[in-house]
Design an enzyme around this catalytic site. Sequence first.
Site, PDB file in Angstrom:
ATOM      1  N   GLU A 215       0.835  -1.204   0.000  1.00 40.12           N
ATOM      2  CA  GLU A 215       0.000   0.000   0.000  1.00 40.12           C
ATOM      3  C   GLU A 215       0.871   1.257   0.000  1.00 40.12           C
ATOM      4  O   GLU A 215       0.662   2.180  -0.781  1.00 40.12           O
ATOM      5  CB  GLU A 215      -0.897   0.036   1.257  1.00 40.12           C
ATOM      6  CG  GLU A 215      -1.977  -1.023   1.296  1.00 40.12           C
ATOM      7  CD  GLU A 215      -1.526  -2.314   1.948  1.00 40.12           C
ATOM      8  OE1 GLU A 215      -0.292  -2.596   1.963  1.00 40.12           O
ATOM      9  OE2 GLU A 215      -2.380  -3.059   2.430  1.00 40.12           O
ATOM     10  N   ARG A 271       3.547  -0.964  15.642  1.00 38.39           N
ATOM     11  CA  ARG A 271       2.482  -0.378  16.472  1.00 38.39           C
ATOM     12  C   ARG A 271       3.026   0.278  17.742  1.00 38.39           C
ATOM     13  O   ARG A 271       2.255   0.800  18.542  1.00 38.39           O
ATOM     14  CB  ARG A 271       1.434  -1.440  16.796  1.00 38.39           C
ATOM     15  CG  ARG A 271       1.971  -2.689  17.453  1.00 38.39           C
ATOM     16  CD  ARG A 271       0.930  -3.801  17.424  1.00 38.39           C
ATOM     17  NE  ARG A 271       1.421  -5.078  17.924  1.00 38.39           N
ATOM     18  CZ  ARG A 271       2.081  -5.969  17.181  1.00 38.39           C
ATOM     19  NH1 ARG A 271       2.352  -5.717  15.922  1.00 38.39           N
ATOM     20  NH2 ARG A 271       2.474  -7.117  17.707  1.00 38.39           N
ATOM     21  N   GLU A 356      -3.510  -6.362  17.624  1.00 33.88           N
ATOM     22  CA  GLU A 356      -2.404  -6.965  16.882  1.00 33.88           C
ATOM     23  C   GLU A 356      -1.406  -7.569  17.872  1.00 33.88           C
ATOM     24  O   GLU A 356      -0.755  -8.568  17.590  1.00 33.88           O
ATOM     25  CB  GLU A 356      -1.718  -5.925  15.994  1.00 33.88           C
ATOM     26  CG  GLU A 356      -0.931  -6.563  14.867  1.00 33.88           C
ATOM     27  CD  GLU A 356      -0.529  -5.590  13.769  1.00 33.88           C
ATOM     28  OE1 GLU A 356      -0.533  -5.990  12.601  1.00 33.88           O
ATOM     29  OE2 GLU A 356      -0.197  -4.435  14.080  1.00 33.88           O
ATOM     30  N   HIS A 387     -25.370   8.363  22.819  1.00 36.68           N
ATOM     31  CA  HIS A 387     -26.593   8.510  22.035  1.00 36.68           C
ATOM     32  C   HIS A 387     -26.684   7.464  20.942  1.00 36.68           C
ATOM     33  O   HIS A 387     -27.501   7.586  20.039  1.00 36.68           O
ATOM     34  CB  HIS A 387     -26.662   9.917  21.449  1.00 36.68           C
ATOM     35  CG  HIS A 387     -26.740  10.954  22.517  1.00 36.68           C
ATOM     36  ND1 HIS A 387     -27.922  11.482  22.975  1.00 36.68           N
ATOM     37  CD2 HIS A 387     -25.755  11.503  23.283  1.00 36.68           C
ATOM     38  CE1 HIS A 387     -27.667  12.345  23.949  1.00 36.68           C
ATOM     39  NE2 HIS A 387     -26.356  12.367  24.162  1.00 36.68           N
ATOM     40  N   LYS A 507      -1.778 -11.040   2.822  1.00 38.52           N
ATOM     41  CA  LYS A 507      -0.885 -10.256   1.947  1.00 38.52           C
ATOM     42  C   LYS A 507      -0.345 -11.154   0.837  1.00 38.52           C
ATOM     43  O   LYS A 507      -0.293 -10.762  -0.327  1.00 38.52           O
ATOM     44  CB  LYS A 507       0.320  -9.735   2.743  1.00 38.52           C
ATOM     45  CG  LYS A 507       0.032  -8.609   3.689  1.00 38.52           C
ATOM     46  CD  LYS A 507       1.390  -8.026   4.116  1.00 38.52           C
ATOM     47  CE  LYS A 507       1.365  -7.454   5.495  1.00 38.52           C
ATOM     48  NZ  LYS A 507       2.674  -7.103   6.011  1.00 38.52           N
TER      49      LYS A 507
END
Length: 545
Positions: A215, A271, A356, A387, A507
Amino acid sequence: MADTLALTQRPAWKALSEHYRQIRDVHLRTLFDRDPHRGERFAVEGAGLYLDYSKHRVTEDTMRLLFDLARDSGLRERIDAMFAGERINITENRAVLHVALRAPRGSSIMVDGENVVPAVHAVLDRMSDFSRRIRDGSWKGHTGKRIRNIVNVGIGGSDLGPVMAYEALRHYADPALNCRFVSNVDGTDFVVATSALDPAETLFIISSKTFTTLETMTNARTAREWILGALRDDNAIAKHFVAVSTNRAEVAKFGIDTRNMFEFWDWVGGRYSMDSAIGLSTMIAVGPENFRAMLDGFHAVDEHFRTAPFERNLPVIMGLLTVWYNDFFGAQTVGVFPYDQYLKRFPAYLQQLTMESNGKHVTLQGRHLDYQSGPVFWGEPGTNGQHSFFQLIHQGTKLIPADFIAFCRPLNPLGRHHDLLIANVIAQAEALAFGKTPEQVKAEGTPEWLVPHRVCEGNRPSSVIMADQLTPETLGKLVALYEHSVFTQGCIWEIDSFDQWGVELGKVLALKIIPELEADTEPQLHHDSSTNALIRRYRERRKPS
Ligand code: G6Q
């Protein structure tokens, strides 16, 4: 580890199972009635963060047993091993040292006999210098125009942290700079992010640890075409592209001058990287001083986690409570509700950090788990969630432990707004815990048939995490709090919280399918019948009629 028995066979776990049977039906109303000081007794403060965990379905016995479990699971030794740079990510044979990214200058953290802290600060210094040049306009674009747009191109760990931090710290960001983020390979992401931007004023930060991610590299190539299409000179790349990566060779191959590359290391997981050079967009937006204040916040919680006794250790307590509901009450999810609009991307960021890391099915030794590992994390900022989905938390059949995050001082004081906001967070925790009994509902004159519908059973657990104000430092503290809570959980579950093999398969399969979609002639398909049919249908219909 003190015991080599499987987790569920260990005395500490069995004691908790037995204790769970005794406590599972005890209502929070009873626990508060029994102890008028419970609200203070089950609250801790560390590194400037206040954690009220009194509205959890725990007693002092529960906490003692959970701390026993932590000790028995070797949590102390695991913490020390992480800080000592041991290769605790065993399936990737790597040290796990995001804590080194925020270690103060002059301190020492060793990896393979080398102190990594000087290298961390050397990169921070280069980032600071570069950020200042962008912010003061001395770094010019190819045509001599000042850079006004920063576009971070990255995905997963190379996107979610930067996006979250930019949104969280927008109050501190230079309003003259426009930060955008491109992650998805869906072309819409690139088109929308670059719409109305002048290429001559735009800097792309290509953020990728590996510099091979499909990507990111696709978006990076599109960005290069976008710049060259407008500026029509290969020399423009040097002024409009910088890279953040561990892979110098691939950066050079892409055509970015490696003098414009900001480095990080294999001991920083994706991460866990928002405070590494991956945070370059954050630093440009808020300035080096604010970025360093954020690192100080991270470090304060690192030190708290490393040194505080478990009984007063916020990440340890949070991690153990997650284990308690996940493994004993059978809770499947944790809701995270920041009552601060700037933290709107915080739950999305936490989803990657938690899921992850702890979405694993085998132990470190490769044994299939016979207990639950990481729960689903989700959430939205308050009061909006009240709400929409809060109905299910109050009256649904699922147990959803909640984390509320609140700040005592607003960044945008506006009439009564902040008092109203904070009244709501406190009220939600109160309502979830204590609910409304049939007697209370009847006393309001409710007709008999309506009573069951209006009753709130309560006994829904929640934490309230309170800090004084959302500053860069506080943001660092909050992220580190969850990082170390995740670590605590992973240690109890005996899993590798630092690998992510589960994301590989999809992938690899996509790489096989890409040529099948793009082939000029009908390809021979050897997938299952569903996959084959989907590929054929797409090939038939993708051309506009
Ligand atoms: C995070 C994961 C993953 C990673 C992305 C991007 O822990 O490893 O989300 O950050 O796949 O990887 P690159 O930075 O290598 O492009």
